[in-house]
Design a protein around this motif. Structure first.
Motif, PDB file in Angstrom:
ATOM      1  N   ILE A 160       0.837  -1.204   0.000  1.00 36.18           N
ATOM      2  CA  ILE A 160       0.000   0.000   0.000  1.00 36.18           C
ATOM      3  C   ILE A 160       0.870   1.253   0.000  1.00 36.18           C
ATOM      4  CG2 ILE A 160      -1.651   1.333   1.382  1.00 36.18           C
ATOM      5  CD1 ILE A 160      -2.875  -1.383   2.236  1.00 36.18           C
ATOM      6  N   VAL A 161       1.915   1.248   0.816  1.00 36.29           N
ATOM      7  CA  VAL A 161       2.834   2.391   0.862  1.00 36.29           C
ATOM      8  C   VAL A 161       3.526   2.572  -0.486  1.00 36.29           C
ATOM      9  CG1 VAL A 161       5.011   3.223   1.869  1.00 36.29           C
ATOM     10  CG2 VAL A 161       3.207   2.310   3.344  1.00 36.29           C
ATOM     11  N   PHE A 162       3.839   1.456  -1.140  1.00 36.64           N
ATOM     12  CA  PHE A 162       4.575   1.510  -2.411  1.00 36.64           C
ATOM     13  C   PHE A 162       3.655   1.769  -3.607  1.00 36.64           C
ATOM     14  CE2 PHE A 162       8.566   0.436  -4.570  1.00 36.64           C
ATOM     15  CZ  PHE A 162       9.476   0.649  -3.563  1.00 36.64           C
ATOM     16  N   TYR A 163       2.346   1.896  -3.378  1.00 35.73           N
ATOM     17  CA  TYR A 163       1.389   1.993  -4.484  1.00 35.73           C
ATOM     18  C   TYR A 163       1.723   3.138  -5.442  1.00 35.73           C
ATOM     19  CZ  TYR A 163      -3.091   2.179  -6.932  1.00 35.73           C
ATOM     20  OH  TYR A 163      -4.059   2.191  -7.905  1.00 35.73           O
ATOM     21  N   CYS A 164       1.860   4.341  -4.920  1.00 31.68           N
ATOM     22  CA  CYS A 164       2.130   5.497  -5.776  1.00 31.68           C
ATOM     23  C   CYS A 164       3.522   5.427  -6.390  1.00 31.68           C
ATOM     24  CB  CYS A 164       1.946   6.790  -4.993  1.00 31.68           C
ATOM     25  SG  CYS A 164       0.210   7.232  -4.750  1.00 31.68           S
ATOM     26  N   LEU A 165       4.465   4.849  -5.656  1.00 29.01           N
ATOM     27  CA  LEU A 165       5.812   4.703  -6.193  1.00 29.01           C
ATOM     28  C   LEU A 165       5.812   3.729  -7.367  1.00 29.01           C
ATOM     29  CD1 LEU A 165       8.930   4.571  -3.895  1.00 29.01           C
ATOM     30  CD2 LEU A 165       8.939   3.614  -6.171  1.00 29.01           C
ATOM     31  N   ASP A 166       5.077   2.610  -7.238  1.00 28.65           N
ATOM     32  CA  ASP A 166       4.926   1.673  -8.361  1.00 28.65           C
ATOM     33  C   ASP A 166       4.319   2.378  -9.569  1.00 28.65           C
ATOM     34  OD1 ASP A 166       5.950  -0.755  -7.305  1.00 28.65           O
ATOM     35  OD2 ASP A 166       4.093  -1.117  -6.207  1.00 28.65           O
ATOM     36  N   ASP A 167       3.294   3.188  -9.317  1.00 27.24           N
ATOM     37  CA  ASP A 167       2.620   3.903 -10.396  1.00 27.24           C
ATOM     38  C   ASP A 167       3.578   4.865 -11.087  1.00 27.24           C
ATOM     39  OD1 ASP A 167       0.442   4.450 -11.994  1.00 27.24           O
ATOM     40  OD2 ASP A 167      -0.332   6.018 -10.687  1.00 27.24           O
ATOM     41  N   THR A 168       4.400   5.552 -10.303  1.00 27.39           N
ATOM     42  CA  THR A 168       5.367   6.485 -10.857  1.00 27.39           C
ATOM     43  C   THR A 168       6.378   5.759 -11.744  1.00 27.39           C
ATOM     44  OG1 THR A 168       5.160   7.846  -8.876  1.00 27.39           O
ATOM     45  CG2 THR A 168       7.053   8.271 -10.285  1.00 27.39           C
ATOM     46  N   LEU A 169       6.862   4.610 -11.279  1.00 29.91           N
ATOM     47  CA  LEU A 169       7.832   3.839 -12.066  1.00 29.91           C
ATOM     48  C   LEU A 169       7.199   3.299 -13.346  1.00 29.91           C
ATOM     49  CD1 LEU A 169       9.700   1.937  -9.198  1.00 29.91           C
ATOM     50  CD2 LEU A 169      10.553   3.857 -10.573  1.00 29.91           C
ATOM     51  N   MET A 170       5.926   2.903 -13.274  1.00 30.71           N
ATOM     52  CA  MET A 170       5.242   2.451 -14.482  1.00 30.71           C
ATOM     53  C   MET A 170       5.079   3.597 -15.479  1.00 30.71           C
ATOM     54  SD  MET A 170       2.325  -0.218 -13.150  1.00 30.71           S
ATOM     55  CE  MET A 170       1.820  -0.591 -14.828  1.00 30.71           C
ATOM     56  N   GLN A 171       4.818   4.779 -14.988  1.00 31.60           N
ATOM     57  CA  GLN A 171       4.711   5.944 -15.868  1.00 31.60           C
ATOM     58  C   GLN A 171       6.054   6.260 -16.518  1.00 31.60           C
ATOM     59  OE1 GLN A 171       2.893   9.175 -13.606  1.00 31.60           O
ATOM     60  NE2 GLN A 171       1.620   7.650 -12.592  1.00 31.60           N
ATOM     61  N   LEU A 172       7.129   6.134 -15.753  1.00 33.80           N
ATOM     62  CA  LEU A 172       8.463   6.335 -16.308  1.00 33.80           C
ATOM     63  C   LEU A 172       8.726   5.335 -17.425  1.00 33.80           C
ATOM     64  CD1 LEU A 172      11.278   7.603 -16.331  1.00 33.80           C
ATOM     65  CD2 LEU A 172      11.904   6.067 -14.437  1.00 33.80           C
ATOM     66  N   VAL A 173       8.349   4.071 -17.198  1.00 32.89           N
ATOM     67  CA  VAL A 173       8.509   3.039 -18.230  1.00 32.89           C
ATOM     68  C   VAL A 173       7.701   3.399 -19.474  1.00 32.89           C
ATOM     69  CG1 VAL A 173       7.959   0.639 -18.809  1.00 32.89           C
ATOM     70  CG2 VAL A 173       9.110   1.167 -16.656  1.00 32.89           C
ATOM     71  N   ASP A 174       6.456   3.851 -19.282  1.00 35.83           N
ATOM     72  CA  ASP A 174       5.625   4.270 -20.423  1.00 35.83           C
ATOM     73  C   ASP A 174       6.301   5.393 -21.208  1.00 35.83           C
ATOM     74  OD1 ASP A 174       3.700   2.443 -19.722  1.00 35.83           O
ATOM     75  OD2 ASP A 174       2.371   3.897 -18.755  1.00 35.83           O
ATOM     76  N   GLU A 175       6.867   6.333 -20.475  1.00 33.84           N
ATOM     77  CA  GLU A 175       7.534   7.477 -21.111  1.00 33.84           C
ATOM     78  C   GLU A 175       8.731   7.020 -21.941  1.00 33.84           C
ATOM     79  OE1 GLU A 175      10.345  11.141 -19.672  1.00 33.84           O
ATOM     80  OE2 GLU A 175       8.652  10.610 -18.369  1.00 33.84           O
ATOM     81  N   ILE A 176       9.547   6.136 -21.370  1.00 32.99           N
ATOM     82  CA  ILE A 176      10.730   5.629 -22.082  1.00 32.99           C
ATOM     83  C   ILE A 176      10.317   4.805 -23.300  1.00 32.99           C
ATOM     84  CG2 ILE A 176      12.738   4.101 -21.897  1.00 32.99           C
ATOM     85  CD1 ILE A 176      13.058   6.803 -20.467  1.00 32.99           C
ATOM     86  N   ASN A 177       9.303   3.959 -23.128  1.00 37.81           N
ATOM     87  CA  ASN A 177       8.857   3.112 -24.241  1.00 37.81           C
ATOM     88  C   ASN A 177       8.293   3.932 -25.399  1.00 37.81           C
ATOM     89  OD1 ASN A 177       9.651   0.703 -23.072  1.00 37.81           O
ATOM     90  ND2 ASN A 177       7.660   0.304 -22.132  1.00 37.81           N
ATOM     91  N   ALA A 178       7.768   5.110 -25.094  1.00 40.71           N
ATOM     92  CA  ALA A 178       7.223   5.977 -26.149  1.00 40.71           C
ATOM     93  C   ALA A 178       8.327   6.512 -27.055  1.00 40.71           C
ATOM     94  CB  ALA A 178       6.445   7.127 -25.522  1.00 40.71           C
ATOM     95  N   THR A 179       9.579   6.432 -26.602  1.00 43.39           N
ATOM     96  CA  THR A 179      10.703   6.947 -27.387  1.00 43.39           C
ATOM     97  C   THR A 179      11.450   5.859 -28.157  1.00 43.39           C
ATOM     98  OG1 THR A 179      12.365   6.675 -25.623  1.00 43.39           O
ATOM     99  CG2 THR A 179      11.028   8.691 -25.595  1.00 43.39           C
ATOM    100  N   LYS A 180      11.085   4.598 -27.943  1.00 43.10           N
ATOM    101  CA  LYS A 180      11.846   3.505 -28.540  1.00 43.10           C
ATOM    102  C   LYS A 180      11.587   3.400 -30.043  1.00 43.10           C
ATOM    103  CE  LYS A 180       8.823  -0.538 -28.200  1.00 43.10           C
ATOM    104  NZ  LYS A 180       9.061  -0.933 -29.602  1.00 43.10           N
ATOM    105  N   SER A 181      12.569   2.839 -30.757  1.00 44.13           N
ATOM    106  CA  SER A 181      12.409   2.571 -32.185  1.00 44.13           C
ATOM    107  C   SER A 181      11.677   1.246 -32.381  1.00 44.13           C
ATOM    108  CB  SER A 181      13.777   2.519 -32.858  1.00 44.13           C
ATOM    109  OG  SER A 181      14.555   1.461 -32.317  1.00 44.13           O
ATOM    110  N   GLU A 182      11.273   0.965 -33.609  1.00 47.49           N
ATOM    111  CA  GLU A 182      10.480  -0.240 -33.891  1.00 47.49           C
ATOM    112  C   GLU A 182      11.236  -1.522 -33.576  1.00 47.49           C
ATOM    113  OE1 GLU A 182       8.888  -0.333 -37.796  1.00 47.49           O
ATOM    114  OE2 GLU A 182       7.712   1.505 -37.556  1.00 47.49           O
ATOM    115  N   ASP A 183      12.565  -1.512 -33.741  1.00 49.23           N
ATOM    116  CA  ASP A 183      13.331  -2.744 -33.528  1.00 49.23           C
ATOM    117  C   ASP A 183      13.822  -2.914 -32.091  1.00 49.23           C
ATOM    118  OD1 ASP A 183      15.047  -0.604 -33.745  1.00 49.23           O
ATOM    119  OD2 ASP A 183      16.658  -1.766 -34.680  1.00 49.23           O
ATOM    120  N   GLU A 184      13.495  -1.975 -31.214  1.00 48.86           N
ATOM    121  CA  GLU A 184      13.905  -2.088 -29.813  1.00 48.86           C
ATOM    122  C   GLU A 184      12.828  -2.788 -28.989  1.00 48.86           C
ATOM    123  OE1 GLU A 184      16.852   1.496 -28.589  1.00 48.86           O
ATOM    124  OE2 GLU A 184      14.803   2.140 -29.058  1.00 48.86           O
ATOM    125  N   ILE A 185      13.269  -3.581 -28.012  1.00 51.72           N
ATOM    126  CA  ILE A 185      12.357  -4.289 -27.119  1.00 51.72           C
ATOM    127  C   ILE A 185      11.928  -3.359 -25.990  1.00 51.72           C
ATOM    128  CG2 ILE A 185      12.039  -6.295 -25.619  1.00 51.72           C
ATOM    129  CD1 ILE A 185      12.488  -6.988 -28.562  1.00 51.72           C
TER     130      ILE A 185
END
Length: 368
Positions: A192-217
């Motif tokens: 429960i304490v980590f809930y918002c922190l998990d959400d923040t890290l998932m948003q960071l992942v979304d942000e990074i993935n939005a910049t990836k090229s087609e051939d990147e995993i």
């Protein structure tokens, strides 16, 4: 839908604390309904007087156990009525967390009927056949979670309990102003304490993935208790490291640098104790040791096999309980191979049949 649409806002909320994240809407039926101390005590099946006594004089038993990698871990185990009340509270809170949990979380989650089971295997499965796997560990996980953090987490999305109830729960479930390692409420409260922190890290992942090229995993993030795992293209993962550390630090936690490691596919890649290079697997050494144990059970005197297994000196007698413990331990290790590799796996089936024969010999069970 809601997490994505509010991604930029939630990142701003959690990292900088400018806007109250409780403004983000959650359906009423997913919120905890207890709003007063009287209601809380009624649910916990304890009188208000006894509850206040538990807050004033909490009884804990403290002891140490050895860690795998050396050193000792201190456990603070609640006693008597305190343990009973904390257990009831954990049972009440767990479903509320489970239905609201983020998809990245796999540890300390009790599956609701019909839902997938979460654990080390579901966590590891998310990182199979990735070009790069990075493991990070939160240092002193439970010890880092304070009474204040517990209270504030319960006030936020998705729980929204009243201030007095949040305060009461935080005081009931912390000891010396932190989460006690041996309390039944600590696992769910840590999530429960980590809930918002998990959400923040998932948003960071979304942000990074939005910049990836087609051939990147794309990058995948999961968390099992204090173990954080990021996998995907190495360049994408590594560019996140500094921001991950900043987010973790801002929220009152610290990364254990000694346990941070990056793993490439030409070497073994491990996630929560499971090998993930091409499929879920155990190590070759694990299999070899099991085969050696089974060979000893089949070909040696059982007393010698037990001595070797537990490293019991000749000056100490081998008891029947030692034999039973060895059989139980080996059975569990073989079962783990089946869970990881699958119940139809040839290696697992061979180990299982060999163990059955060895056990028959040890227990002197006649053939059918």
């Amino acid at each position: 839908m809601q997490r994505t649409s509010y991604a930029a806002l939630r990142m701003f909320v959690v990292v900088w604390g400018v806007i109250d994240s409780r403004q983000l809407m959650v359906p009423d039926f997913l919120k905890m309904t207890i709003k007063t101390i009287a209601q809380l005590c009624s649910m916990l099946k304890v009188t208000v007087q006894d509850f206040q006594q538990l807050l004033a004089e909490p009884e804990y038993s403290c002891y140490t156990i050895p860690k795998k990698n050396g050193g000792f871990r201190t456990l603070e185990s609640p006693q008597g009525l305190l343990r009973e009340v904390q257990g009831r509270l954990a049972e009440y809170m767990q479903p509320f967390y489970t239905v609201n949990k983020l998809p990245c979380v796999h540890g300390f989650v009790k599956a609701i009927q019909g839902q997938q089971k979460f654990g080390v295997l579901s966590n590891a499965k998310m990182h199979i056949s990735k070009p790069f796997v990075m493991n990070m560990d939160i240092k002193n996980f439970f010890d880092s979670i304070t009474t204040k953090q517990v209270k504030h987490a319960l006030l936020r999305n998705p729980f929204f309990v009243s201030d007095e109830v949040a305060t009461a729960i935080a005081l009931l479930c912390t000891h010396r102003k932190k989460l006690p390692t041996g309390a039944p409420t600590s696992p769910v409260l840590s999530n429960i304490v980590f809930y918002c922190l998990d959400d923040t890290l998932m948003q960071l992942v979304d942000e990074i993935n939005a910049t990836k090229s087609e051939d990147e995993i794309a990058v995948t993030y999961t968390r099992y208790a204090d173990d954080l795992t990021f996998s995907g293209n190495e360049s994408l993962v590594l560019v996140m490291v500094e921001r991950i550390n900043r987010i973790i630090s801002y929220n009152g936690f610290e990364i254990n640098i000694k346990k941070t490691r990056g793993q490439r596919p030409y070497a073994a890649q491990w996630v929560t104790g499971v090998k993930v290079n091409e499929k879920l697997n155990v190590s070759r050494l694990y299999i070899r040791r099991l085969r050696a144990i089974l060979h000893s059970m089949q070909n040696n005197n059982i007393v010698d096999a037990v001595r070797k297994y537990f490293n019991i000196p000749l000056t100490i007698n081998v008891e029947i309980s030692n034999i039973q413990k060895m059989l139980s331990s080996v059975r569990s290790q073989i079962a783990w191979v089946g869970l990881v590799r699958g119940k139809s796996d040839e290696v697992y089936l061979k180990l299982k049949s060999t163990f059955a024969l060895a056990e028959r010999k040890i227990l002197a069970v006649p053939e059918d």
